[in-house]
Write an enzyme that holds these catalytic residues in place. Structure first.
Site, PDB file in Angstrom:
ATOM      1  N   ALA A 145       7.212   8.855   9.160  1.00 45.78           N
ATOM      2  CA  ALA A 145       6.768   9.412  10.372  1.00 45.78           C
ATOM      3  C   ALA A 145       5.490  10.488  10.235  1.00 45.78           C
ATOM      4  CB  ALA A 145       7.616  10.198  11.383  1.00 45.78           C
ATOM      5  N   GLY A 203       2.211   6.667   9.835  1.00 46.89           N
ATOM      6  CA  GLY A 203       3.209   6.087  10.687  1.00 46.89           C
ATOM      7  C   GLY A 203       3.364   6.523  12.027  1.00 46.89           C
ATOM      8  N   ASP A 213      12.318   8.835   9.000  1.00 42.90           N
ATOM      9  CA  ASP A 213      11.624   9.781   7.901  1.00 42.90           C
ATOM     10  C   ASP A 213      12.902  10.530   7.172  1.00 42.90           C
ATOM     11  OD1 ASP A 213       8.417  10.614   7.401  1.00 42.90           O
ATOM     12  OD2 ASP A 213       9.846  11.911   6.444  1.00 42.90           O
ATOM     13  N   ARG A 241      -2.811   9.593  -1.143  1.00 46.38           N
ATOM     14  CA  ARG A 241      -3.894  10.133  -2.336  1.00 46.38           C
ATOM     15  C   ARG A 241      -4.047  11.391  -2.173  1.00 46.38           C
ATOM     16  NH1 ARG A 241      -8.829   6.297  -3.759  1.00 46.38           N
ATOM     17  NH2 ARG A 241      -8.637   5.369  -1.669  1.00 46.38           N
ATOM     18  N   ASN A 274       5.793   5.639  -5.411  1.00 43.92           N
ATOM     19  CA  ASN A 274       6.067   4.991  -4.068  1.00 43.92           C
ATOM     20  C   ASN A 274       7.027   3.748  -4.364  1.00 43.92           C
ATOM     21  OD1 ASN A 274       4.660   6.739  -2.936  1.00 43.92           O
ATOM     22  ND2 ASN A 274       2.780   5.779  -2.459  1.00 43.92           N
ATOM     23  N   ARG A 284     -14.011  -0.864   8.311  1.00 40.21           N
ATOM     24  CA  ARG A 284     -14.901   0.114   7.647  1.00 40.21           C
ATOM     25  C   ARG A 284     -16.132  -0.724   7.479  1.00 40.21           C
ATOM     26  NH1 ARG A 284     -10.428   2.923   3.750  1.00 40.21           N
ATOM     27  NH2 ARG A 284      -9.901   4.435   5.209  1.00 40.21           N
ATOM     28  N   HIS A 339      -6.443  -4.208  -2.286  1.00 35.91           N
ATOM     29  CA  HIS A 339      -6.853  -2.978  -1.472  1.00 35.91           C
ATOM     30  C   HIS A 339      -7.074  -1.947  -2.676  1.00 35.91           C
ATOM     31  CE1 HIS A 339      -7.116  -0.143   1.631  1.00 35.91           C
ATOM     32  NE2 HIS A 339      -6.041   0.584   1.369  1.00 35.91           N
TER      33      HIS A 339
END
Ligand SMILES: NC(=O)c1ccc[n+]([C@@H]2O[C@H](COP(=O)([O-])OP(=O)(O)OC[C@H]3O[C@@H](n4cnc5c(N)ncnc54)[C@H](O)[C@@H]3O)[C@@H](O)[C@H]2O)c1
Length: 302
Positions: free
Chosen positions: A4, A8, A27, A76, A89, A145, A169
């Site tokens: 969250a 999120g 969360d 990041r 992660n 983008r 990505h």
């Protein structure tokens, strides 16, 4: 919505504003999902939506979800690449996948946490689900983008810029210039090769540009992009969107999650769409796949 945090909560708000689906924010941080859910509910009377939005630290209240979006994990910081997040992660995404699929065994999983392509592998391995039901969000953001920069360059509405960014990505992603047009006119007819190359580079580094400004990663565009994927699934829209999908030979790539156009509907990924790429674009996609394989290679779960 697992996680969250910035992405999120933004995706949750985007979905709530559509007013067709209830949202549960999960969360580990106590108070955070509860507080954000309350705030989102209280925005409803002003913005004109009223789905039920619940915030919780357990998966019980999310049981039976149709779609689970995983945004849990570290973002990041300046100087970090997405790949630097892999070890931390991997543990988070592995654990939340296990709990989310136990609570919602018929769901479709949309992964957002970085490094995205590798985290899709983690989620698929842990869930054991088919590639139709486990995929990731990155390409819609990267493409948005690229479309933004093209709209600014040409003075056209971003709505009339069609583009597709494929690949992992990361900084090796592949904006497909041959499939990019403004109002149907190929980009190469409108903009010089030099300016196109600058926009391609800015797109590739687009995430980092925002991290440099904010000290953390983006959330408005990522949250909107995740919500668009949720729409495509829950409303069975059959949208062809760039998704991080598990390839089994398409584009000459086998056994790897990477960004490609896919048709999204109630079944999740219903079809992988194969674009006619130029030789250069195909070679770039191969290099991007190599970079993803390197990160996937350090995972413990896949
Ligand atoms: N795929 C993309 O295009 C894209 C774009 C932007 C961000 N991201 C990634 O999405 C992730 C989230 O970014 P953010 O900006 O929202 O970060 P954030 O720090 O704002 O939010 C992350 C949330 O995850 C929660 N969390 C951590 N471990 C958890 C666990 N085990 N169970 C449940 N929740 C847990 C944290 O408490 C936090 O609230 C990051 O990994 C980021 O790199 C991906």
């Amino acid at each position: 919505m697992v996680g969250a945090g910035n992405v999120g909560a933004t995706a949750a708000q985007e979905i709530a504003r559509r007013d067709y689906a209830d949202v549960v924010l999960v969360d580990i941080k106590e108070g955070l999902p509860q507080g954000k859910a309350l705030d989102l509910n209280e925005a409803g009377p002003v913005l004109g939506y009223e789905p039920t939005i619940v915030g919780t630290n357990s998966y019980e209240e999310s049981a039976g979800s149709d779609v689970v979006v995983i945004t849990a994990g570290l973002p990041r910081s300046p100087g970090m690449s997405r790949d630097d997040l892999v070890t931390t992660n991997e543990k988070i995404v592995g654990s939340v996948t296990e709990q989310a699929v136990a609570a919602s065994p018929d769901a479709i999983l949309i992964i957002v946490s970085n490094p995205l392509d590798a985290m899709c592998h983690v989620s698929r391995t842990v869930s054991g689900w088919s590639r139709q039901r486990v995929f990731g969000m990155a390409g819609i953001l990267d493409t948005a983008r690229f479309r933004t920069f093209i709209a600014w360059e040409t003075g056209a509405s971003a709505k009339d810029v069609t583009a597709m960014v494929l690949g992992g990505h990361g900084d090796q992603m592949v904006p497909v210039v041959s499939a990019t047009a403004v109002g149907g006119i190929p980009l190469r007819k409108l903009v010089s090769d030099e300016r196109i190359e600058q926009m391609v580079e800015r797109t590739r580094k687009g995430g980092g540009e925002i991290v440099d400004h904010l000290g953390t990663s983006a959330w408005y565009a990522p949250g909107a992009a995740a919500a668009q994927m949720v729409d495509a699934v829950l409303l069975d829209q059959k949208r062809v969107l760039p998704c991080t999908a598990y390839l089994e030979g398409e584009y000459g790539i086998d056994g790897l999650y990477i960004g490609v156009p896919a048709k999204l509907g109630a079944g999740g990924i219903e079809e992988i769409v194969e674009l006619d790429l130029t030789d250069d674009e195909r070679a770039e996609l191969g290099r991007s796949a190599d970079a993803v394989r390197e990160v996937v290679g350090v995972l413990g779960t896949s």
